[in-house]
Scaffold this motif. Structure first.
Motif, short mmCIF file in Angstrom:
data_model
loop_
_atom_site.label_atom_id
_atom_site.label_comp_id
_atom_site.label_asym_id
_atom_site.label_seq_id
_atom_site.Cartn_x
_atom_site.Cartn_y
_atom_site.Cartn_z
N SER A 70 -6.01 -5.01 -19.70
CA SER A 70 -4.68 -5.63 -19.74
C SER A 70 -4.78 -7.14 -19.58
O SER A 70 -4.10 -7.90 -20.29
CB SER A 70 -3.78 -5.04 -18.66
OG SER A 70 -4.33 -5.25 -17.38
N ARG A 74 -3.97 -10.02 -22.56
CA ARG A 74 -3.09 -11.19 -22.36
C ARG A 74 -3.82 -12.48 -22.69
O ARG A 74 -3.25 -13.38 -23.31
CB ARG A 74 -2.60 -11.23 -20.91
CG ARG A 74 -1.57 -10.21 -20.60
CD ARG A 74 -1.05 -10.40 -19.19
NE ARG A 74 -0.47 -9.17 -18.72
CZ ARG A 74 -0.43 -8.78 -17.47
NH1 ARG A 74 -0.94 -9.54 -16.53
NH2 ARG A 74 0.13 -7.65 -17.13
N GLU A 77 -4.02 -12.90 -26.41
CA GLU A 77 -2.74 -13.36 -26.96
C GLU A 77 -2.58 -14.86 -26.75
O GLU A 77 -2.16 -15.58 -27.64
CB GLU A 77 -1.57 -12.62 -26.30
CG GLU A 77 -1.44 -11.17 -26.70
CD GLU A 77 -1.00 -10.98 -28.13
OE1 GLU A 77 -0.26 -11.83 -28.66
OE2 GLU A 77 -1.43 -9.98 -28.73
N GLN A 78 -2.92 -15.33 -25.54
CA GLN A 78 -2.78 -16.76 -25.24
C GLN A 78 -3.70 -17.62 -26.07
O GLN A 78 -3.36 -18.73 -26.45
CB GLN A 78 -3.06 -17.02 -23.75
CG GLN A 78 -1.94 -16.66 -22.84
CD GLN A 78 -2.23 -17.05 -21.40
OE1 GLN A 78 -3.22 -17.71 -21.10
NE2 GLN A 78 -1.37 -16.61 -20.50
#
Length: 183
Positions: A70, A74, A77-78
């Motif tokens: 998880s 993230r 994505e960043q």
């Protein structure tokens, strides 16, 4: 019924939301600077085997991290590498490096042969997600130095032949003149 206190409140190990956000930020920074990475499943490996794997990969310029999916999703994505989400499943570890993509793939395929529990799930190379089969195919290719040598040899061979042909006529003339002069 009343709640019974059993002792002092124990803090969780994770450090809370702030620590996780800091971890995601650090991972995003590493991902942004990485050209290629390979995702593996480490289930079944002992801690000593993981440490040895890291020790063998580090001199080649490859870092091997066990990361929570998880948090890694993230960070992906960043950093603009959302293609990684499709590869992340199960307990995963990521091998990152700014080395040649073929060298990274070869290193991990070789380690997967030695450590039977290590499985390659996929890779992200050049902004493109690859499957495990693609990674093994990439590992079969010759490395960048070998390809460069092959390319230079291919360019050099016709030029060397032209030079040989041009100098052969001059050499023959000189040998004829030397033979005539020695008579």
């Amino acid at each position: 019924m009343a709640k019974i206190k059993t002792g002092p409140k124990v803090k969780r190990k994770g450090g809370g939301v702030a620590a996780k956000a800091k971890k995601v930020e650090g991972l995003a920074g590493e991902l942004a600077g990485t050209v290629s990475l390979v995702v593996t499943e480490y289930r079944g490996l002992k801690v000593t085997e993981l440490q040895e794997l890291r020790r063998r990969l580090r001199p080649r310029g490859i870092e091997y991290h066990v990361v929570k999916n998880s948090l890694f999703a993230r960070a992906a994505e960043q950093s603009g590498k959302s293609e990684l989400r499709s590869i992340l499943s199960g307990p995963t570890a990521v091998a990152m490096g700014n080395v040649d993509e073929v060298e990274l793939a070869k290193s991990l395929v070789d380690e997967a042969r030695v450590l039977k529990a290590l499985k390659i799930l996929g890779a992200l190379i050049g902004g493109r997600a690859l499957s495990a089969d693609d990674v093994t195919s990439l590992a079969r290719l010759p490395g960048r130095p070998q390809l460069q040598a092959l390319f230079v040899g291919t360019l050099q061979a016709p030029l060397a032949q032209v030079v040989g042909v041009l100098t052969a006529a001059q050499g023959n003339l000189i040998r004829v003149l030397q033979a005539r002069g020695s008579q």
